[in-house]
Write an enzyme that holds these catalytic residues in place. Sequence first.
Site, PDB file in Angstrom:
ATOM      1  N   HIS A  18     -52.747 -29.983 -47.512  1.00 26.75           N
ATOM      2  CA  HIS A  18     -52.755 -28.903 -46.511  1.00 26.75           C
ATOM      3  C   HIS A  18     -52.637 -29.455 -45.087  1.00 26.75           C
ATOM      4  CE1 HIS A  18     -53.509 -25.295 -49.054  1.00 26.75           C
ATOM      5  NE2 HIS A  18     -53.871 -26.245 -49.895  1.00 26.75           N
ATOM      6  N   ASP A  20     -49.386 -30.647 -44.188  1.00 26.08           N
ATOM      7  CA  ASP A  20     -47.960 -30.573 -43.808  1.00 26.08           C
ATOM      8  C   ASP A  20     -47.677 -29.408 -42.862  1.00 26.08           C
ATOM      9  OD1 ASP A  20     -48.196 -28.659 -45.885  1.00 26.08           O
ATOM     10  OD2 ASP A  20     -46.402 -29.328 -46.963  1.00 26.08           O
ATOM     11  N   SER A  51     -32.462 -20.695 -68.075  1.00 26.27           N
ATOM     12  CA  SER A  51     -33.365 -21.840 -68.159  1.00 26.27           C
ATOM     13  C   SER A  51     -33.817 -22.016 -69.592  1.00 26.27           C
ATOM     14  CB  SER A  51     -34.579 -21.597 -67.259  1.00 26.27           C
ATOM     15  OG  SER A  51     -35.594 -22.527 -67.550  1.00 26.27           O
ATOM     16  N   GLY A 105     -46.605 -24.460 -63.206  1.00 29.88           N
ATOM     17  CA  GLY A 105     -47.940 -23.957 -62.860  1.00 29.88           C
ATOM     18  C   GLY A 105     -49.020 -25.018 -62.872  1.00 29.88           C
ATOM     19  N   GLY A 107     -49.347 -27.429 -60.609  1.00 30.87           N
ATOM     20  CA  GLY A 107     -49.559 -28.006 -59.283  1.00 30.87           C
ATOM     21  C   GLY A 107     -48.750 -29.278 -59.080  1.00 30.87           C
ATOM     22  N   SER A 111     -41.584 -25.709 -58.988  1.00 27.91           N
ATOM     23  CA  SER A 111     -40.680 -24.799 -58.264  1.00 27.91           C
ATOM     24  C   SER A 111     -39.809 -25.571 -57.286  1.00 27.91           C
ATOM     25  CB  SER A 111     -41.480 -23.715 -57.541  1.00 27.91           C
ATOM     26  OG  SER A 111     -42.389 -24.298 -56.634  1.00 27.91           O
ATOM     27  N   GLU A 143     -38.125 -20.989 -49.978  1.00 24.71           N
ATOM     28  CA  GLU A 143     -39.487 -20.785 -50.485  1.00 24.71           C
ATOM     29  C   GLU A 143     -40.251 -19.786 -49.597  1.00 24.71           C
ATOM     30  OE1 GLU A 143     -40.610 -22.830 -53.104  1.00 24.71           O
ATOM     31  OE2 GLU A 143     -42.730 -22.342 -53.056  1.00 24.71           O
ATOM     32  N   ASP A 155     -43.483 -31.024 -50.453  1.00 21.69           N
ATOM     33  CA  ASP A 155     -43.020 -31.151 -51.835  1.00 21.69           C
ATOM     34  C   ASP A 155     -41.520 -31.428 -51.905  1.00 21.69           C
ATOM     35  OD1 ASP A 155     -45.621 -30.565 -52.437  1.00 21.69           O
ATOM     36  OD2 ASP A 155     -45.255 -28.467 -52.889  1.00 21.69           O
ATOM     37  N   TYR A 207     -53.737 -19.577 -50.156  1.00 20.94           N
ATOM     38  CA  TYR A 207     -52.959 -20.581 -49.423  1.00 20.94           C
ATOM     39  C   TYR A 207     -52.619 -20.062 -48.022  1.00 20.94           C
ATOM     40  CZ  TYR A 207     -49.284 -24.033 -48.492  1.00 20.94           C
ATOM     41  OH  TYR A 207     -48.517 -25.033 -47.936  1.00 20.94           O
TER      42      TYR A 207
HETATM   43  C1  GAF Z   1     -48.284 -26.834 -51.823  1.00 23.17           C
HETATM   44  C2  GAF Z   1     -47.257 -26.633 -50.723  1.00 23.17           C
HETATM   45  F1  GAF Z   1     -46.034 -26.317 -51.256  1.00 23.17           F
HETATM   46  C3  GAF Z   1     -47.120 -27.859 -49.824  1.00 23.17           C
HETATM   47  O1  GAF Z   1     -46.267 -27.555 -48.747  1.00 23.17           O
HETATM   48  C4  GAF Z   1     -48.482 -28.338 -49.336  1.00 23.17           C
HETATM   49  O2  GAF Z   1     -48.963 -27.501 -48.299  1.00 23.17           O
HETATM   50  C5  GAF Z   1     -49.481 -28.416 -50.485  1.00 23.17           C
HETATM   51  O3  GAF Z   1     -49.527 -27.220 -51.246  1.00 23.17           O
HETATM   52  C6  GAF Z   1     -50.870 -28.716 -49.998  1.00 23.17           C
HETATM   53  O4  GAF Z   1     -50.917 -29.986 -49.448  1.00 23.17           O
HETATM   54  O5  GAF Z   1     -47.853 -27.814 -52.720  1.00 23.17           O
END
Ligand code: GAF
Length: 369
Positions: A18, A20, A51, A105, A107, A111, A143, A155, A207
């Site tokens: 969290h 970025d 898919s 799903g 983590g 996606s 996204e 990501d 989030y």
């Molecule tokens: C998810 C988000 F897609 C990333 O951008 C990042 O914020 C992450 O959560 C937390 O670090 O994967």
Amino acid sequence: MSERTGSAPGRVNLIGEHTDYNGGFALPLAIPARTTAHVRTREDGTVVAASTAPGTEPARFAVDSSPGDVTGWAAYVAGVFWALRDAGHDVPGADVRVDSTVPSGAGLSSSHALECAVAVTLNDLHGLGLDRTTLALLVQRAENHYVGAPTGAMDQMASLYGQDGHVILFDARAMTAEPVPCDLAAAGLSLVVVDTKVHHEHTDGGYGARRATCEAAAALLGVQTLREVQDEPVGDVVSKLDDDVMVRRVRHVLTENARVLDTVALLRAGRPGEIGPLLTASHASMRDDYEITVAEVDTAVEAALSAGALGARMTGGGFGGSVIALTAAADEARVSDAVRAAFDQHGYAPPSVFTVRPAAGAGIEESTQ
Ligand code: GAF
């Protein structure tokens, strides 16, 4: 040739959660699990996406669809077409066939692996000449605006810039991705992943609420992002904020950025076996200050540490997903067994436990270049 096959990996974030969307630092690695996209141009302005993932239905939509037109798994495909066309790249319709080994799903950014696989393939197929950072930003737009998840760019940068044997130091303010050597096997280490099977979507409120609080804090501090106060003592920064929740969110972000840089320093010094306490401190900060962990995740971390892991933390956006545990290679089985046993004792569904190593980023399959 009017067809291409490209692929892109999922990711594990070693540390830096969290951060970025706050202009901070993260240290992800691309993992061996990948999503492959085979794209063949169609002349009728339509995209037909299919898919092999269980439970997915093929989807058919106009190449110039708008946000909201396509939902479900195919929105990630439609979003990439939308973002490219919105940026002025007149990509035609296509048949898109997707196959993935990235668990969905969990983590581990399945996606983004899908979006990045489609993006690199379209970029190559149509000779768009876009560099990887531009592709990452386009995927982030897909996204944020098409899928509706207010995520940052970590990501995508991991999936696009990943390198075998390296973690990627992502600086979200500079939008740079710097490979940092991380040969865990050579150091006698294993990186164990525990998919807790607790699933969460970043389009849910948690989030976005964390992001909104950080942005509100930055506004109160009179800065664009929290990165701008990174060099001030954390106590000084939070003393300017009244709200306890906001104080804890900001404290997580600032201390987490520092932990990323400390981790990088240890890796560069050839001391990967010493990063464990930083990983565990990151977890405590996510649990207590950022409040994004759940019981299964905390159980996995505690069980791994009790069984001798050098460090453990949740990886990714949180509210479920996966935990990583750094172990001596010789302790990998004991740690994995301890986590399975703890889940059993708590009556949780069995987790999926496996190891990862830093792997290559997105690319095009040579036979279709
Ligand atoms: C998810 C988000 F897609 C990333 O951008 C990042 O914020 C992450 O959560 C937390 O670090 O994967």
